[in-house]
Design a protein around this motif. Structure first.
Motif, short mmCIF file in Angstrom:
data_model
loop_
_atom_site.label_atom_id
_atom_site.label_comp_id
_atom_site.label_asym_id
_atom_site.label_seq_id
_atom_site.Cartn_x
_atom_site.Cartn_y
_atom_site.Cartn_z
N THR A 1 0.75 -1.19 0.03
CA THR A 1 0.00 0.07 -0.12
C THR A 1 0.75 1.19 0.06
O THR A 1 1.74 1.43 0.97
CB THR A 1 -1.09 0.05 1.38
OG1 THR A 1 -1.74 -1.05 1.02
CG2 THR A 1 -1.72 1.45 1.03
N TYR A 2 0.73 2.06 -1.04
CA TYR A 2 1.53 3.18 -1.16
C TYR A 2 0.60 4.44 -0.52
O TYR A 2 -0.48 4.50 -0.82
CB TYR A 2 1.69 3.52 -2.61
CG TYR A 2 2.86 2.62 -3.21
CD1 TYR A 2 4.26 2.61 -3.01
CD2 TYR A 2 2.24 1.70 -4.27
CE1 TYR A 2 5.04 1.78 -3.60
CE2 TYR A 2 3.05 0.84 -4.74
CZ TYR A 2 4.48 0.78 -4.49
OH TYR A 2 5.32 -0.01 -4.85
N THR A 3 1.37 5.32 0.18
CA THR A 3 0.61 6.54 0.83
C THR A 3 1.17 7.81 -0.03
O THR A 3 2.48 8.00 -0.22
CB THR A 3 1.03 6.67 2.11
OG1 THR A 3 2.36 6.89 2.38
CG2 THR A 3 0.46 5.45 2.98
N GLN B 1 -3.73 10.16 0.66
CA GLN B 1 -4.42 9.20 -0.53
C GLN B 1 -3.25 8.21 -0.47
O GLN B 1 -2.25 8.04 0.03
CB GLN B 1 -4.24 9.77 -1.86
CG GLN B 1 -5.05 11.28 -2.16
CD GLN B 1 -4.90 11.76 -3.53
OE1 GLN B 1 -4.28 10.94 -4.45
NE2 GLN B 1 -5.35 12.99 -3.83
N THR B 2 -4.07 6.78 -0.90
CA THR B 2 -3.26 5.56 -0.91
C THR B 2 -3.76 4.91 -2.10
O THR B 2 -4.62 5.01 -2.58
CB THR B 2 -3.77 4.73 0.57
OG1 THR B 2 -5.09 4.50 0.45
CG2 THR B 2 -3.48 5.51 1.61
N THR C 1 -3.17 0.80 -3.35
CA THR C 1 -2.76 -0.69 -2.86
C THR C 1 -2.36 -1.55 -4.11
O THR C 1 -3.37 -1.78 -4.88
CB THR C 1 -3.79 -1.36 -1.99
OG1 THR C 1 -3.96 -0.32 -0.63
CG2 THR C 1 -3.51 -2.62 -1.46
N THR D 1 2.77 -1.07 4.13
CA THR D 1 2.32 0.18 3.90
C THR D 1 3.40 1.23 4.14
O THR D 1 4.06 1.13 5.04
CB THR D 1 1.18 0.60 4.80
OG1 THR D 1 0.06 -0.20 4.69
CG2 THR D 1 0.70 2.02 4.38
N GLN E 1 5.74 4.81 1.51
CA GLN E 1 5.91 5.47 0.56
C GLN E 1 6.73 4.67 -0.52
O GLN E 1 7.56 4.17 -0.35
CB GLN E 1 6.70 6.91 1.11
CG GLN E 1 5.78 7.70 1.95
CD GLN E 1 6.32 8.94 2.31
OE1 GLN E 1 7.53 9.32 1.84
NE2 GLN E 1 5.70 10.04 2.99
#
Length: 632
Positions: free
Chosen positions: A387-389, A393-394, A396, A484, A486
């Motif tokens: 999961t990118y933040t 906003q995210t 997955t 999760t 960046q």
């Protein structure tokens, strides 16, 4: 009158005459005592008694009127037959002159004792008993009455009969033993070249058979030899001994086994059974066997089915291994070797299904280490979740997306193409970079003067390091990581979103020729400046959003280098703060005025010229990551 006086009154005769009488009497008595046990009838006994009486009458010394009990008939004896008192002395008389007196008396007593012992069995008349006693002539009865009380030995009649019966029984037993020994030896001789009873060889009852007869029995058994062949998806087929010229050859083991027998132990065969296995040497034509193998149904081309490799497939929402298929393609060479070995061991059937080498095998089986690794990797694909933040906003990436990057054939078999899979990962990273990178994008900016401008072509903003992110994402997918985070960035901005400038930035209004430095939304510095000369296109200060490269004090600003190695200009400055190539903030002590419209005709070569005192303040507070927004 005592016995001594009587003996003195007996008339004396010549010594020869007396000796003859005594000898005849003794002979008669010996005959009676010896023959008596053998003759059991009364006539024999009476005959012996009459003979004794005749001797008595013939040699009577006193005439007809002489009494039997008259002591005068005894001749006078000397001191040798009597003791000092005139009594009879057995020891002295035993070796007297006549040499027979005591022994005959002893025989008489023995006879009388026998009469007493047999009295209970047969009781003869009294006259007979009296007659028997008077049968002995008076002159030979020398035994005193006191000696009659002594125990006399029994006659040997019963003992002799018993011994005779034992001898007969012994002879019979000896005869039986000899006969039995002869019979046992005869049977032992019979089994000298034959197997004992209860002997089985290779499943054949060889009791009483010779080695040759046993060999013939083994040969007869092999004569009907055949072997059944079982194969995949085919009915059983039989190869007979005639088809391969199968023959029996003696190995000599049967004869060796027979010689190990000990003939005298033949009796063991009557109560115990023994089974043996001997090698059976055989001969067969191997060329004929090769022809038989190639003619089997399982060896024909139309019955050959290639095996299939095991593979990984996605079924029931998970990856799993589909086992290999065996197929039915026969390995002809190996099948021949299996049959050859079975026939040499006299086996009656062979199953190619139990011989792994009989068929062509799949190259990849379900136990293949590489296939197991692929399965693990594929299962990790479904477990992985990244999961990118991006601010609030995210995005997955999970197994549902990842499995779409894998390639399968029409059967669902996974096609392991790592290059293609890596390309899918790179494309995904490029996609999120295009969506969330802000470097080089146009931004809407609200100026201090109240205007809204759009600034593009900036070097400031978010920039994902795509190469680094592809490598990291690949590792996480293969290991089934759930995380999760960046993305890997090559450049960052102050904040997320469209306006990623945040509330700390430097605003450079090229139209108003004035700059502002906001920190956390508060103005901490502002100053007039002179920008690039608008009369020259190559000297105009470009718009955009930038960040500070570095700062240096002092420094020398130089123009473009000429062919002769000199520069168009060289200008020493005290504070140098570049942010867009050769364009930056610096002090301009050679100017006396700043701001207004000086830049239109007398501007710089592109830099932002500041008053020296203001340049010193900016040099002391400017940060590397502060965006510098230039706009007209």
């Amino acid at each position: 009158m005592n016995s001594k006086d009587n003996r003195e009154n007996i008339p004396s005769g010549s010594a020869d005459e007396t000796t003859n009488i005594e000898n005849k009497i003794n002979a008669a008595m010996d005959k009676i005592t010896e023959d008596f046990p053998e003759e059991t009838d009364q006539e024999a006994y009476d005959s012996a008694e009459n003979e004794a009486e005749e001797y008595e009458d013939e040699y009577s010394f006193g005439g007809e009127n002489d009494s039997e009990d008259d002591d005068s008939y005894f001749p006078e004896e000397d001191e040798e037959g009597e003791d000092e008192d005139g009594e009879y002395d057995p020891e002295r008389y035993e070796d007297g002159e006549n040499g027979s007196g005591y022994e005959e008396a002893d025989e008489d007593e023995e006879y009388d004792s026998e009469e007493d012992d047999t009295e209970e069995e047969e009781s003869p008349p009294a006259s007979s008993r009296s007659k028997n006693k008077s049968a002995r002539p008076s002159p030979v009865v020398y035994v005193p009455m006191d000696d009659l009380d002594e125990e006399m030995p029994l006659p040997a009649e019963k003992g002799k009969k018993k011994h005779k019966g034992l001898k007969i029984t012994g002879l019979l037993l000896l005869l039986l033993i000899v006969l039995a020994g002869c019979a046992y030896a005869g049977v032992s001789y019979y089994y000298a070249d034959r197997f004992f009873e209860g002997t089985w060889i290779n499943g054949i009852n060889c009791s009483g058979k010779t080695a040759y007869e046993t060999e013939m029995a083994l040969a007869d058994q092999i004569q009907d030899y055949s072997i059944e062949v079982l194969a995949r998806n085919q009915s059983p087929q039989t190869i007979t001994g005639d088809q391969i010229n199968y023959q029996y050859l003696s190995s000599g083991d049967v004869l060796k086994l027979l010689k190990q027998q000990k003939p005298f132990e033949w009796i063991k065969g009557l109560y115990e059974q023994k089974s043996y296995t001997v090698s059976e040497n055989t001969y067969y034509d191997k060329t004929l066997l090769q022809n038989q193998v190639t003619s089997l149904n399982c060896a024909k081309a139309e019955n050959q089915v290639e095996p299939e490799n095991a593979y990984v497939a996605f079924k029931d929402n998970q990856f799993q291994i589909v086992p290999e298929t065996e197929g039915s393609k026969l390995n002809i060479k190996q099948a021949y070797q299996i049959l050859d070995q079975a026939i040499s061991e006299n086996q009656t059937s062979v199953d190619f299904n139990t011989a792994p080498d009989a068929y062509v095998s799949a190259e990849v089986t379900q136990d293949d280490p590489e296939l197991q690794s692929a399965l693990e990797a594929c299962n990790n694909y479904t477990k992985a979740s990244i999961t990118y933040t991006f601010g609030d906003q995210t995005v997955t990436l999970d197994g549902n997306t990842i499995k779409e990057w894998l390639q399968f054939d029409e059967k669902g078999q996974l096609l392991l193409d790592d290059a293609t899979f890596q390309q899918h990962i790179a494309d995904y990273v490029a996609q999120i970079a295009a969506q969330y990178n802000t470097v080089g994008t146009e931004r809407e900016f609200h100026t201090t003067s109240g205007r809204t401008v759009y600034v593009s072509g900036s070097a400031y903003g978010w920039a994902i390091d795509q190469t680094a992110e592809v490598a990291q994402l690949s590792q996480e997918i293969r290991s089934g990581t759930q995380v999760t985070r960046q993305p890997a960035y090559s450049q960052t901005a102050n904040s997320y979103g469209v306006n990623d400038l945040g509330d700390t930035y430097i605003e450079v209004d090229l139209s108003d020729q004035h700059m502002y430095y906001y920190q956390s939304g508060s103005l901490i510095f502002d100053s007039d400046f002179v920008s690039g000369n608008m009369s020259y296109s190559d000297r105009q200060t470009p718009s955009g959003i930038y960040t500070l490269y570095y700062k240096k004090s002092p420094d020398v600003l130089r123009g473009a280098q000429k062919p002769d190695g000199t520069y168009e200009y060289e200008e020493p400055v005290e504070y140098w703060m570049p942010f867009n190539g050769g364009i930056g903030f610096h002090d301009a002590p050679w100017r006396s005025e700043f701001g207004g419209d000086i830049y239109l005709t007398n501007g710089s070569h592109g830099c932002i010229n500041l008053p020296p005192e203001n340049a010193a303040v900016l040099y002391s507070i400017i940060q590397y990551n502060v965006p510098i927004v230039c706009f007209y």
